[in-house]
Motif scaffolding. Structure first.
Motif, PDB file in Angstrom:
ATOM      1  N   THR A  41       0.968  -1.502  -0.106  1.00  0.00           N
ATOM      2  CA  THR A  41       0.257   0.117  -0.002  1.00  0.00           C
ATOM      3  C   THR A  41       0.494   1.722  -0.157  1.00  0.00           C
ATOM      4  N   MET A  42       0.180   2.316  -0.659  1.00  0.00           N
ATOM      5  CA  MET A  42       1.456   3.704  -1.322  1.00  0.00           C
ATOM      6  C   MET A  42       0.195   4.767  -0.130  1.00  0.00           C
ATOM      7  N   ARG A  43       1.093   5.249   0.216  1.00  0.00           N
ATOM      8  CA  ARG A  43       0.408   6.556   0.856  1.00  0.00           C
ATOM      9  C   ARG A  43       1.183   7.549   0.368  1.00  0.00           C
ATOM     10  N   ARG A  44       0.416   8.840   0.312  1.00  0.00           N
ATOM     11  CA  ARG A  44       0.669  10.219  -0.030  1.00  0.00           C
ATOM     12  C   ARG A  44      -0.770  10.968   0.590  1.00  0.00           C
ATOM     13  N   GLN A  45       1.142  12.027   1.152  1.00  0.00           N
ATOM     14  CA  GLN A  45      -0.013  12.916   1.506  1.00  0.00           C
ATOM     15  C   GLN A  45      -0.462  14.449   1.266  1.00  0.00           C
ATOM     16  N   VAL A  46      -1.631  14.522   0.615  1.00  0.00           N
ATOM     17  CA  VAL A  46      -1.630  15.849  -0.506  1.00  0.00           C
ATOM     18  C   VAL A  46      -2.399  17.021   0.244  1.00  0.00           C
TER      19      VAL A  46
ATOM     20  N   GLY B 106     -11.169  19.854 -11.570  1.00  0.00           N
ATOM     21  CA  GLY B 106     -12.553  18.539 -11.108  1.00  0.00           C
ATOM     22  C   GLY B 106     -11.319  18.379 -10.585  1.00  0.00           C
ATOM     23  N   SER B 107     -10.425  18.015 -10.646  1.00  0.00           N
ATOM     24  CA  SER B 107      -9.796  16.064 -10.570  1.00  0.00           C
ATOM     25  C   SER B 107      -8.527  16.778  -9.826  1.00  0.00           C
ATOM     26  N   VAL B 108      -7.727  15.863  -9.250  1.00  0.00           N
ATOM     27  CA  VAL B 108      -6.130  16.658  -7.851  1.00  0.00           C
ATOM     28  C   VAL B 108      -5.438  15.416  -8.877  1.00  0.00           C
ATOM     29  N   PRO B 109      -4.198  15.850  -9.229  1.00  0.00           N
ATOM     30  CA  PRO B 109      -3.165  14.523  -9.277  1.00  0.00           C
ATOM     31  C   PRO B 109      -3.058  14.095  -8.288  1.00  0.00           C
ATOM     32  N   GLU B 110      -2.449  12.604  -9.085  1.00  0.00           N
ATOM     33  CA  GLU B 110      -1.527  12.166  -7.477  1.00  0.00           C
ATOM     34  C   GLU B 110      -0.577  12.468  -6.967  1.00  0.00           C
TER      35      GLU B 110
ATOM     36  N   GLY C  33       1.887  18.273  -6.004  1.00  0.00           N
ATOM     37  CA  GLY C  33       2.780  19.378  -4.701  1.00  0.00           C
ATOM     38  C   GLY C  33       2.562  19.915  -3.789  1.00  0.00           C
ATOM     39  N   LEU C  34       3.185  19.960  -2.748  1.00  0.00           N
ATOM     40  CA  LEU C  34       2.159  20.653  -1.524  1.00  0.00           C
ATOM     41  C   LEU C  34       2.062  21.838  -1.864  1.00  0.00           C
ATOM     42  N   LYS C  35       1.071  22.843  -1.264  1.00  0.00           N
ATOM     43  CA  LYS C  35       0.557  24.325  -2.052  1.00  0.00           C
ATOM     44  C   LYS C  35      -0.023  23.762  -3.374  1.00  0.00           C
TER      45      LYS C  35
END
Length: 378
Positions: free
Chosen positions: A5-10, A348-352, A355-357
């Motif tokens: 499982t890969m997790r990323r914080q956006v 409409g969407s957020v690429p995975e 970057g921050l901010k």
């Protein structure tokens, strides 16, 4: 994904913008009453943006809750007049008069504040509320006696607004114009030659109000003077200016202040009545003065629409002599508006791999109340 499982914080950054505080905004200036479709300015050129960017970025105008008087033509990269603009209806006497809005783009999200200043044209003539005014003046009135005349109303501003008055003929009376501290012009008719009822019982005069526009526009009122016997003193107010405060949520019938004037004459000539001058002005309908000098609220007031009111009030005796005073009313703000949160634009969407901010949405928060009551706290 297989095996792990890969997790990323956006980190989502929402830009909260309190309207009216943008920097680096573009400003245009146009005269009022331009025809629908007239060009306001080349927004693409002035922003340094290719017209193709306006189309790919789905450029649009955001005005919040305000009426949209200007529209964006993406193909031309220009701002156009959408609705004919009447400066007097939009801003009354407020100057400068301006429209404030934002041009927004998507992919990436961008916002550009724009101001369009509406300049005045001479499209209104001075107007008197009444076509005529009648005085009954004693032949014993002394030279220098003053008679207050009704002011003309001209919604235009600057040189296009009311500039001067003339009175003809000027055998017995001359005019004196006072420019008050708030810019209002008060006009008096002054007796310069004694009246003689045996020689002339009735006098007809023409009062003309002139503006300073091109072409010049005028309005007239006929003044009739009936020469009578003995009324030597005009009423005198206790104050030249009365000041009062009232909360914007005050109900109709609320006592605002009390004015008082006295007349040194005896009998009926010493009886004083009070009236609010220039009742043609819509502001005067909000207030009423009774025979005792009580100034009473007669309609709804709103701090967000008008913070101060100036009322000219007259004390008149039975012989027609009068004096005027001014009432300045400050409206006290109450916290009667909820903050409005409006979405200006969003992705409409957020690429995975964002970057921050990364800016995902633009919102506006607006509260029309003043000071702490209208401060945006996010």
């Amino acid at each position: 994904m297989s095996g792990r499982t890969m997790r990323r914080q956006v980190s989502l950054l929402f830009s909260i913008i309190c309207l009216g505080f943008g920097t680096g905004q573009i400003t245009y200036s146009i005269p009022e009453e331009m025809n629908k479709g007239s060009v306001v300015g080349n927004i693409a050129q002035d922003l340094g943006i290719d017209v193709k960017r306006l189309n790919s970025g789905k450029a649009r105008i955001y005005t919040g809750d305000s009426v949209q008087y200007v529209e964006l033509n993406r193909g031309r990269g220009a701002l156009l007049v959408k609705e004919k603009i009447d400066r007097e209806a939009l801003c009354r006497q407020t100057t400068p008069c301006a429209l404030h809005f934002q041009v927004t783009l998507e992919n990436p999200l961008e916002l550009f504040p724009v101001t369009v200043e509406i300049t005045d044209i001479n499209d209104n003539a001075p107007v008197f509320q009444k076509e005529e005014k009648r005085f009954e003046i004693s032949e014993s009135a002394i030279v220098g006696s003053k008679f207050m005349l009704e002011k003309a109303i001209d919604p235009d501003i600057g040189m296009n607004g009311l500039q001067r008055y003339t009175l003809k003929p000027s055998d017995n009376f001359v005019l004196k114009l006072h420019t008050e501290s708030d810019g209002d012009k008060k006009v008096e008719m002054i007796l310069q030659k004694p009246l003689d009822r045996e020689k002339q019982e009735h006098i007809s005069l023409l009062l003309t109000a002139e503006d300073g526009g091109e072409p010049q526009m005028t309005g007239t009122m006929r003044i009739y003077v009936a020469v009578l016997d003995a009324n030597d003193n005009a009423p005198v107010f206790t104050k030249p200016v009365y000041k009062a405060n009232i909360a914007e949520n005050a109900v109709r019938g609320t006592l605002i202040t009390k004015v008082s004037a006295s007349d040194a004459d005896k009998g009926s000539h010493g009886e004083v009545t009070y009236v609010i001058a220039n009742s043609m002005d819509p502001v005067s309908n909000l207030f009423h003065v009774n025979s005792e000098g009580d100034v009473i609220l007669n309609g709804p007031i709103d701090y967000e629409r008008e913070k101060h009111y100036r009322i000219d009030i007259e004390a008149i005796d039975s012989g027609g002599l009068l004096r005027s005073s001014k009432i300045i009313i400050d409206v006290i703000d109450v916290n009667d508006n909820k903050p409005n949160i409006n979405m200006i634009s969003s992705s409409g969407s957020v690429p995975e791999d964002s970057g921050l901010k990364t800016v995902l949405a633009l919102m506006s928060v607006n509260d029309p109340d003043s000071e702490n009551n209208g401060r945006c706290n996010v």
